[in-house]
Design a protein around this motif. Structure first.
Motif, PDB file in Angstrom:
ATOM      1  N   ASP A   1     -12.060  17.062   1.525  1.00 29.91           N
ATOM      2  CA  ASP A   1     -11.114  17.544   0.513  1.00 29.91           C
ATOM      3  C   ASP A   1     -11.846  18.115  -0.696  1.00 29.91           C
ATOM      4  O   ASP A   1     -12.615  17.411  -1.341  1.00 29.91           O
ATOM      5  CB  ASP A   1     -10.202  16.390   0.055  1.00 29.91           C
ATOM      6  CG  ASP A   1      -9.341  15.843   1.188  1.00 29.91           C
ATOM      7  OD1 ASP A   1      -8.689  16.640   1.870  1.00 29.91           O
ATOM      8  OD2 ASP A   1      -9.328  14.610   1.378  1.00 29.91           O
TER       9      ASP A   1
ATOM     10  N   HIS B   1      -3.148  16.859  -2.686  1.00 36.18           N
ATOM     11  CA  HIS B   1      -3.191  15.444  -3.099  1.00 36.18           C
ATOM     12  C   HIS B   1      -2.602  15.328  -4.510  1.00 36.18           C
ATOM     13  O   HIS B   1      -1.802  14.442  -4.782  1.00 36.18           O
ATOM     14  CB  HIS B   1      -4.640  14.930  -3.107  1.00 36.18           C
ATOM     15  CG  HIS B   1      -5.157  14.531  -1.758  1.00 36.18           C
ATOM     16  ND1 HIS B   1      -4.632  13.485  -1.036  1.00 36.18           N
ATOM     17  CD2 HIS B   1      -6.176  15.022  -1.002  1.00 36.18           C
ATOM     18  CE1 HIS B   1      -5.300  13.348   0.105  1.00 36.18           C
ATOM     19  NE2 HIS B   1      -6.231  14.269   0.146  1.00 36.18           N
TER      20      HIS B   1
ATOM     21  N   PHE C   1      -9.115  10.659  -9.069  1.00 30.20           N
ATOM     22  CA  PHE C   1      -8.563  10.346  -7.750  1.00 30.20           C
ATOM     23  C   PHE C   1      -9.373  11.012  -6.636  1.00 30.20           C
ATOM     24  O   PHE C   1      -9.217  10.679  -5.466  1.00 30.20           O
ATOM     25  CB  PHE C   1      -7.105  10.817  -7.652  1.00 30.20           C
ATOM     26  CG  PHE C   1      -6.116   9.881  -8.319  1.00 30.20           C
ATOM     27  CD1 PHE C   1      -6.429   9.229  -9.497  1.00 30.20           C
ATOM     28  CD2 PHE C   1      -4.867   9.654  -7.756  1.00 30.20           C
ATOM     29  CE1 PHE C   1      -5.518   8.374 -10.108  1.00 30.20           C
ATOM     30  CE2 PHE C   1      -3.955   8.795  -8.355  1.00 30.20           C
ATOM     31  CZ  PHE C   1      -4.282   8.152  -9.536  1.00 30.20           C
ATOM     32  N   LYS C   2     -10.223  11.952  -7.028  1.00 29.62           N
ATOM     33  CA  LYS C   2     -10.994  12.683  -6.016  1.00 29.62           C
ATOM     34  C   LYS C   2     -12.031  11.763  -5.381  1.00 29.62           C
ATOM     35  O   LYS C   2     -12.773  11.079  -6.086  1.00 29.62           O
ATOM     36  CB  LYS C   2     -11.674  13.921  -6.638  1.00 29.62           C
ATOM     37  CG  LYS C   2     -10.683  14.997  -6.993  1.00 29.62           C
ATOM     38  CD  LYS C   2     -11.366  16.265  -7.490  1.00 29.62           C
ATOM     39  CE  LYS C   2     -10.333  17.348  -7.773  1.00 29.62           C
ATOM     40  NZ  LYS C   2     -10.943  18.538  -8.391  1.00 29.62           N
ATOM     41  N   GLY C   3     -12.060  11.771  -4.063  1.00 27.86           N
ATOM     42  CA  GLY C   3     -13.019  10.932  -3.336  1.00 27.86           C
ATOM     43  C   GLY C   3     -12.610   9.474  -3.251  1.00 27.86           C
ATOM     44  O   GLY C   3     -13.284   8.673  -2.624  1.00 27.86           O
ATOM     45  N   VAL C   4     -11.502   9.134  -3.901  1.00 23.77           N
ATOM     46  CA  VAL C   4     -11.063   7.736  -3.979  1.00 23.77           C
ATOM     47  C   VAL C   4      -9.988   7.461  -2.920  1.00 23.77           C
ATOM     48  O   VAL C   4      -9.105   8.298  -2.695  1.00 23.77           O
ATOM     49  CB  VAL C   4     -10.516   7.460  -5.409  1.00 23.77           C
ATOM     50  CG1 VAL C   4      -9.955   6.065  -5.530  1.00 23.77           C
ATOM     51  CG2 VAL C   4     -11.625   7.685  -6.442  1.00 23.77           C
TER      52      VAL C   4
ATOM     53  N   ARG D   1      -6.799   6.275  -0.703  1.00 27.22           N
ATOM     54  CA  ARG D   1      -5.359   6.338  -1.002  1.00 27.22           C
ATOM     55  C   ARG D   1      -4.894   5.066  -1.709  1.00 27.22           C
ATOM     56  O   ARG D   1      -4.195   5.096  -2.717  1.00 27.22           O
ATOM     57  CB  ARG D   1      -4.593   6.519   0.306  1.00 27.22           C
ATOM     58  CG  ARG D   1      -3.154   6.972   0.127  1.00 27.22           C
ATOM     59  CD  ARG D   1      -2.450   7.019   1.462  1.00 27.22           C
ATOM     60  NE  ARG D   1      -3.215   7.762   2.465  1.00 27.22           N
ATOM     61  CZ  ARG D   1      -2.988   7.690   3.780  1.00 27.22           C
ATOM     62  NH1 ARG D   1      -2.011   6.926   4.239  1.00 27.22           N
ATOM     63  NH2 ARG D   1      -3.719   8.391   4.626  1.00 27.22           N
TER      64      ARG D   1
ATOM     65  N   CYS E   1      -6.196   4.831  -5.236  1.00 23.80           N
ATOM     66  CA  CYS E   1      -5.503   5.803  -6.098  1.00 23.80           C
ATOM     67  C   CYS E   1      -4.186   5.218  -6.597  1.00 23.80           C
ATOM     68  O   CYS E   1      -3.861   5.330  -7.783  1.00 23.80           O
ATOM     69  CB  CYS E   1      -5.221   7.104  -5.342  1.00 23.80           C
ATOM     70  SG  CYS E   1      -6.671   8.129  -5.046  1.00 23.80           S
TER      71      CYS E   1
ATOM     72  N   SER F   1     -15.858  11.541   4.682  1.00 24.21           N
ATOM     73  CA  SER F   1     -14.663  11.686   3.846  1.00 24.21           C
ATOM     74  C   SER F   1     -13.928  10.363   3.685  1.00 24.21           C
ATOM     75  O   SER F   1     -13.936   9.529   4.591  1.00 24.21           O
ATOM     76  CB  SER F   1     -13.716  12.700   4.500  1.00 24.21           C
ATOM     77  OG  SER F   1     -12.449  12.669   3.905  1.00 24.21           O
ATOM     78  N   ALA F   2     -13.258  10.199   2.543  1.00 21.74           N
ATOM     79  CA  ALA F   2     -12.440   9.009   2.317  1.00 21.74           C
ATOM     80  C   ALA F   2     -11.066   9.138   2.968  1.00 21.74           C
ATOM     81  O   ALA F   2     -10.308   8.170   3.044  1.00 21.74           O
ATOM     82  CB  ALA F   2     -12.267   8.791   0.811  1.00 21.74           C
ATOM     83  N   SER F   3     -10.751  10.329   3.450  1.00 22.31           N
ATOM     84  CA  SER F   3      -9.393  10.579   3.946  1.00 22.31           C
ATOM     85  C   SER F   3      -9.147  10.022   5.343  1.00 22.31           C
ATOM     86  O   SER F   3      -9.998  10.106   6.222  1.00 22.31           O
ATOM     87  CB  SER F   3      -9.124  12.083   3.970  1.00 22.31           C
ATOM     88  OG  SER F   3      -7.876  12.334   4.579  1.00 22.31           O
ATOM     89  N   LYS F   4      -7.943   9.481   5.509  1.00 22.21           N
ATOM     90  CA  LYS F   4      -7.514   9.037   6.838  1.00 22.21           C
ATOM     91  C   LYS F   4      -6.877  10.196   7.604  1.00 22.21           C
ATOM     92  O   LYS F   4      -6.490  10.044   8.752  1.00 22.21           O
ATOM     93  CB  LYS F   4      -6.524   7.868   6.702  1.00 22.21           C
ATOM     94  CG  LYS F   4      -7.177   6.630   6.116  1.00 22.21           C
ATOM     95  CD  LYS F   4      -6.232   5.440   6.063  1.00 22.21           C
ATOM     96  CE  LYS F   4      -7.009   4.197   5.624  1.00 22.21           C
ATOM     97  NZ  LYS F   4      -6.148   3.049   5.397  1.00 22.21           N
ATOM     98  N   ASN F   5      -6.729  11.320   6.932  1.00 25.61           N
ATOM     99  CA  ASN F   5      -6.125  12.500   7.566  1.00 25.61           C
ATOM    100  C   ASN F   5      -7.184  13.547   7.944  1.00 25.61           C
ATOM    101  O   ASN F   5      -6.845  14.695   8.232  1.00 25.61           O
ATOM    102  CB  ASN F   5      -5.111  13.145   6.604  1.00 25.61           C
ATOM    103  CG  ASN F   5      -3.942  12.208   6.282  1.00 25.61           C
ATOM    104  OD1 ASN F   5      -3.268  11.728   7.187  1.00 25.61           O
ATOM    105  ND2 ASN F   5      -3.714  11.944   5.016  1.00 25.61           N
TER     106      ASN F   5
HETATM  107  C1  BG6 Z   1     -10.367  12.014  -0.431  1.00 25.46           C
HETATM  108  C2  BG6 Z   1      -9.635  12.720  -1.544  1.00 25.46           C
HETATM  109  O1  BG6 Z   1     -11.076  12.939   0.335  1.00 25.46           O
HETATM  110  O2  BG6 Z   1      -9.447  11.325   0.407  1.00 25.46           O
HETATM  111  C3  BG6 Z   1      -8.782  11.719  -2.306  1.00 25.46           C
HETATM  112  O3  BG6 Z   1     -10.577  13.322  -2.409  1.00 25.46           O
HETATM  113  C4  BG6 Z   1      -7.848  11.003  -1.360  1.00 25.46           C
HETATM  114  O4  BG6 Z   1      -8.073  12.386  -3.311  1.00 25.46           O
HETATM  115  C5  BG6 Z   1      -8.663  10.342  -0.256  1.00 25.46           C
HETATM  116  O5  BG6 Z   1      -7.099  10.022  -2.054  1.00 25.46           O
HETATM  117  C6  BG6 Z   1      -7.776   9.648   0.786  1.00 25.46           C
HETATM  118  O6  BG6 Z   1      -7.081  10.616   1.514  1.00 25.46           O
HETATM  119  P1  BG6 Z   1      -5.886  10.316   2.510  1.00 25.46           P
HETATM  120  O7  BG6 Z   1      -5.704  11.629   3.237  1.00 25.46           O
HETATM  121  O8  BG6 Z   1      -6.340   9.226   3.439  1.00 25.46           O
HETATM  122  O9  BG6 Z   1      -4.723   9.916   1.700  1.00 25.46           O
END
Ligand code: BG6
Ligand code: MG
Length: 219
Positions: A13, A23, A46-49, A51, A54, A116-120
């Motif tokens: 992201d 986001h 919130f970036k890199g943090v 969900r 956040c 990445s921290a994202s689950k998506n």
């Molecule tokens: C990070 C974003 O890559 O993923 C964050 O920078 C976000 O803003 C985090 O909260 C979690 O992402 P997701 O898709 O699992 O909600």
């Protein structure tokens, strides 16, 4: 461990795709509903943090304490809104010159990971058709400790079979640069150099990263 070989780790992201704005919009909608003021400046934190974290921060900003059930409901609501934003994503939302950099590194036969921290993360990479460039994905589903903890990048290095000190991380988040530094890796800030002032190198975006720079990292 393949000592001396360089591994490349990309955040998702805000580095590969411009999802940081989605986001932000999804958090902003929830914040508005809860009567909490939430600006783009707040969104930097919130970036890199994760969900989960956040939402904790947002509730702290609004001085709200809520039940676990309510917490989960708001977390799900934010993610549903976010998923609606990314549903129609395609290659046009890849940030400028990212494919050129990936293609160049592929040509040099270097191992590449997502960190990445994202689950998506996986569905997003698939939508924008960049999945084939990655040897491994380490995302919010595979870590227990959030950035600035180095866990996500250390797992990525291990999966790539590269020593942490030989890894290069591209990041747009303060927490991500700290995580890379904590992992003993070379950190490259993508975005505002004043905000990402702890990075080893800073670039506005990948259009500023030429092939000589990438090749120098291989030596
Ligand atoms: C990070 C974003 O890559 O993923 C964050 O920078 C976000 O803003 C985090 O909260 C979690 O992402 P997701 O898709 O699992 O909600
Ligand atoms: Mg990011």
């Amino acid at each position: 461990m393949n000592m001396g070989r360089t591994g490349f780790i990309f955040d998702l992201d805000g580095v590969i795709v411009d999802t940081a704005k989605y986001h932000y919009l999804a958090w902003k909608k929830l914040a508005d509903e809860l009567g909490i003021s939430f600006t783009e400046e707040d969104n930097e934190n919130f970036k890199g943090v994760s969900r989960n974290r956040c939402l904790e921060i947002l509730l702290e900003m609004g001085d709200l304490t809520v039940s676990q059930a309510q917490f989960s409901a708001w977390l799900a609501e934010k993610n549903e809104d976010y998923l609606a934003y990314i549903a129609g994503m395609d290659e046009t939302e890849i940030l400028p010159d990212v494919p050129r950099a990936l293609e160049h590194l592929r040509g040099r036969n270097v191992p590449i990971a997502l960190g990445s921290a994202s689950k998506n993360a996986a569905p997003i990479l698939e939508k924008v058709q960049l999945l084939p460039y990655f040897d491994t994905l380490v995302d919010g589903n595979s870590v227990t400790k959030a950035k600035p903890d180095p866990e996500v990048f250390l797992i990525a290095a291990e999966k790539l079979g590269v020593a942490p000190e030989d890894c290069v991380v591209f990041e747009d988040a303060v927490a991500g640069i700290e995580a890379a530094n904590n992992a003993g890796m070379t950190s490259i800030g993508i975005g505002d150099a004043d905000i990402l002032d702890k990075a080893d190198y800073n670039f506005k975006d990948f259009t500023e990263i030429d092939t000589e720079f990438l090749d120098d990292l291989l030596r």
